[in-house]
Write an enzyme that holds these catalytic residues in place. Sequence first.
Site, PDB file in Angstrom:
ATOM      1  N   GLY A 133       3.156 -27.359   4.882  1.00 14.46           N
ATOM      2  CA  GLY A 133       4.266 -26.530   4.403  1.00 14.46           C
ATOM      3  C   GLY A 133       4.509 -26.872   2.943  1.00 14.46           C
ATOM      4  N   GLU A 143       9.418 -20.609  -0.072  1.00 10.73           N
ATOM      5  CA  GLU A 143       8.788 -20.699  -1.396  1.00 10.73           C
ATOM      6  C   GLU A 143       9.008 -22.049  -2.080  1.00 10.73           C
ATOM      7  OE1 GLU A 143      10.192 -16.984  -2.462  1.00 10.73           O
ATOM      8  OE2 GLU A 143       8.506 -16.149  -1.358  1.00 10.73           O
ATOM      9  N   THR A 164      10.899 -25.871  -0.850  1.00 13.86           N
ATOM     10  CA  THR A 164      12.279 -26.303  -0.569  1.00 13.86           C
ATOM     11  C   THR A 164      12.943 -26.800  -1.864  1.00 13.86           C
ATOM     12  OG1 THR A 164      11.546 -28.554  -0.162  1.00 13.86           O
ATOM     13  CG2 THR A 164      11.604 -27.077   1.759  1.00 13.86           C
ATOM     14  N   GLU A 201      13.996 -29.701  -2.390  1.00 12.94           N
ATOM     15  CA  GLU A 201      13.435 -31.024  -2.720  1.00 12.94           C
ATOM     16  C   GLU A 201      12.120 -30.866  -3.486  1.00 12.94           C
ATOM     17  OE1 GLU A 201      14.529 -30.118   0.299  1.00 12.94           O
ATOM     18  OE2 GLU A 201      16.331 -31.340   0.455  1.00 12.94           O
TER      19      GLU A 201
END
Length: 418
Positions: free
Chosen positions: A147, A397, A399, A401
């Site tokens: 991811g 698109e 996170t 972070e």
Amino acid sequence: MTSSQERPTELLEPQPPAVLPPWHTSEREALQQQARRFATDEVLPVANELDPQKGLLPESLLARMAELGYFGITVPAEHGGMGLGVFEYCMVSEELARAWMSSASILARSQGLGTAVADATRREELLRRSAKGEWIGAIALSEPDAGSDLAGVSTRAVLDGDEWVVTGHKRWCGNAEAADFIQVLVRERDPEPGESRSKGLVNLLLEKERGSFPSGLTGTPIDKIGYHGFLTWDLVFDDVRIPRANVVDEAAASDEQGEAAKRAGFAAAQEFLNTARVHTAARAVGLARAALEDSVVYLQEREQFGHPIGDFQALRFAVAEMASQIEQSRAFYRQVAHLIDLGVRCEREASMVKLEATEMAVRVTNQAMQLHGGNGYTTERQVERHWRDARLTTILEGTSEIQKRIISDRMLPRSPLT
Ligand SMILES: Cc1cc2nc3c(=O)[nH]c(=O)nc-3n(C[C@H](O)[C@H](O)[C@H](O)COP(=O)(O)OP(=O)(O)OC[C@H]3O[C@@H](n4cnc5c(N)ncnc54)[C@H](O)[C@@H]3O)c2cc1C
């Protein structure tokens, strides 16, 4: 006591600033006004009806968007598009997201996406179709185990004669079944020792019929809490065959052999994500605006202690803060979109605006729900939709972070292993 009918409603209309920003033009203003009218009159009623049923963007709405040219805002005019920039694309998307986030998101699956094939005649045909809303795609980057760490993509593509044979598992692919094509990020080779982990990644174009999956591809819709209007899919590729020529990257257009395209696979995904991040910022502004505008109406309607609750200073100040934050994010996304249109490389700024605007949208929609009291926590009011949809924007698109990681990596050196 003043009745809600007598109270001013001009807050719902944007106030013209005393000094117009340098990027203001009458053409842009006209485009924005058209998009605002369309969103209010045609998208919002559909969203209000269909979102509670987890309904899909109706064909008739997509046809109207095609008629207005929205699928080809950034497609050059000589290929049948509007020939405009990321600025206008984001401006229109803000208006659409104000009504229904997915109607803005579907625009990101056209705009010339999935057209950068090597064959010039084919490319021209696809661009024209893209501009007309006849070539709307889906993007399959993420996987169950890749991811945030996209370089960890493990879906395999192996050449067999004139075809790639693709095997693997993709997750979170929005619009996959309804799409004309799926752009799939695959690994065609492992990185050599010393090479970056992203080496060997390439984007392939899987052409398909709308409304079904091709042989070897199985899709299962994921049950989301929001972002209705289109479905998001879990996809299993089991020997799916894609023509060898269907490598889609910027470099493919200038490289018959596709070698440069292969090298550009991960970079192209990153480039795509830059514009996508500014687009997400614009969508976030649209969602926050929706929450604010609904709140301004509600604060005038709802009375407590013998007053419209909009008379209470604490709530008035909340409105002021919401409006200020929205204006700030809008100015920022327009600035970054403008830079992209000028050809300036602005990866850091794209991440900054994505981070700021999406976190703002979460705060503002949350505040709007608070202003609505108990009524906000029902499906009778639209504020819950804006809140659910805004919540997603800090996740997809990249996170928040990951945006912070991108920004800080461009400012502060660190050891490669952390
Ligand atoms: C509704 C929806 C639609 C989507 N649509 C698409 C689509 O159409 N196509 C597509 O390809 N993808 C799509 N995505 C995928 C989306 O881009 C990913 O969900 C997102 O990039 C995060 O990946 P992840 O879910 O695997 O979370 P993870 O990467 O597992 O992250 C989990 C948590 O760990 C944090 N984290 C991870 N790495 C770091 C790090 N190095 N430092 C600090 N924190 C870290 C993250 O910020 C997060 O808080 C969609 C997702 C959703 C939910």
